[in-house]
Design an enzyme around this catalytic site. Structure first.
Site, PDB file in Angstrom:
ATOM      1  N   GLU A  70       0.837  -1.198   0.000  1.00 46.37           N
ATOM      2  CA  GLU A  70       0.000   0.000   0.000  1.00 46.37           C
ATOM      3  C   GLU A  70       0.872   1.247   0.000  1.00 46.37           C
ATOM      4  OE1 GLU A  70      -2.784   1.245  -0.394  1.00 46.37           O
ATOM      5  OE2 GLU A  70      -4.405   0.256   0.667  1.00 46.37           O
ATOM      6  N   ASP A  71       0.372   2.322  -0.601  1.00 41.60           N
ATOM      7  CA  ASP A  71       1.074   3.595  -0.522  1.00 41.60           C
ATOM      8  C   ASP A  71       0.897   4.219   0.852  1.00 41.60           C
ATOM      9  OD1 ASP A  71      -1.634   4.102  -0.964  1.00 41.60           O
ATOM     10  OD2 ASP A  71      -1.296   5.702  -2.415  1.00 41.60           O
ATOM     11  N   ASP A  84      -4.557   5.034   6.101  1.00 42.18           N
ATOM     12  CA  ASP A  84      -5.125   6.170   6.834  1.00 42.18           C
ATOM     13  C   ASP A  84      -6.188   5.651   7.810  1.00 42.18           C
ATOM     14  OD1 ASP A  84      -5.857   8.723   7.625  1.00 42.18           O
ATOM     15  OD2 ASP A  84      -6.668   9.321   5.703  1.00 42.18           O
ATOM     16  N   ARG A 141       1.016  12.678  -8.183  1.00 40.99           N
ATOM     17  CA  ARG A 141       1.611  11.341  -8.063  1.00 40.99           C
ATOM     18  C   ARG A 141       3.078  11.332  -8.490  1.00 40.99           C
ATOM     19  NH1 ARG A 141      -2.337   7.504  -7.185  1.00 40.99           N
ATOM     20  NH2 ARG A 141      -4.358   7.925  -8.150  1.00 40.99           N
ATOM     21  N   PHE A 186      -2.492  15.959   4.737  1.00 41.29           N
ATOM     22  CA  PHE A 186      -2.816  15.243   3.506  1.00 41.29           C
ATOM     23  C   PHE A 186      -1.548  15.173   2.673  1.00 41.29           C
ATOM     24  CE2 PHE A 186      -4.468  14.356  -0.648  1.00 41.29           C
ATOM     25  CZ  PHE A 186      -5.498  13.462  -0.377  1.00 41.29           C
TER      26      PHE A 186
END
Length: 172
Positions: free
Chosen positions: A96-97, A100, A162, A149
């Site tokens: 996963e990046d 959260d 990205r 964020f």
């Protein structure tokens, strides 16, 4: 244009990925490892990671989304696409990046476990715990973020940012 604050540089990311790859390679020595990347965000991190692994690895992907074009999770993750490879009896490493709320990750892990793998572990570039709603286990966390964020190195905001070479906090 939004203001960006640097959280991790390219050099920081390189060190994080190298450290994770050493640990994963050690832990999976002699295993039948299948890395499953969560698109779209994890593709850059996963590519960097698997190039540094010293153990044989197979690769597959699935797609998940819970943000859409906002900065807050919808709480209703969408998981689409199927894994093409058989996972029965294999060691799975979900890549996963960012984790959260944990809702999407839990849904994916629960689904993967129904496919009867030997094991399921999670590797996340960013472990962002400030808004964790669901308890999830992250076996390999590259960086623990306090808040904000984040974008760059695969992480996006409304499909933008990205391509940034580091990790940045998006300030509106």
């Amino acid at each position: 244009m939004a203001e960006l604050t640097t959280i991790l540089t390219q050099d920081d990311l390189k060190k994080i990925v190298e450290s994770l790859a050493r640990r994963i390679s050690s832990d999976y020595d002699g295993c039948d490892l299948l890395c499953i990347g969560v698109l779209k965000g994890a593709f850059i991190f996963m590519a960097d990671l698997i190039r540094r692994l010293t153990v044989p690895v197979k690769v597959d992907f699935l797609r998940a989304s819970s943000y859409g074009s906002g900065t807050v999770s919808s709480g209703r993750p969408r998981v689409t696409g199927n894994i093409d490879m058989a996972v029965d009896g294999k060691d799975l490493l979900l890549v996963e990046d960012i984790v959260d709320t944990g809702v999407t990750l839990k849904r994916i892990v629960d689904h993967l476990k129904t496919l009867h793998p030997k094991s399921v572990k999670v590797c996340a570039l960013i472990d962002k715990r400030e808004r964790r709603d669901v308890q999830v286990n992250i076996d390999y966390a590259g960086y623990v973020a306090d808040s904000g964020f984040l974008v760059g190195s695969g992480l996006d905001y409304a499909e933008k940012y990205r391509n940034l070479p580091g990790i940045f906090q998006l300030n509106s």
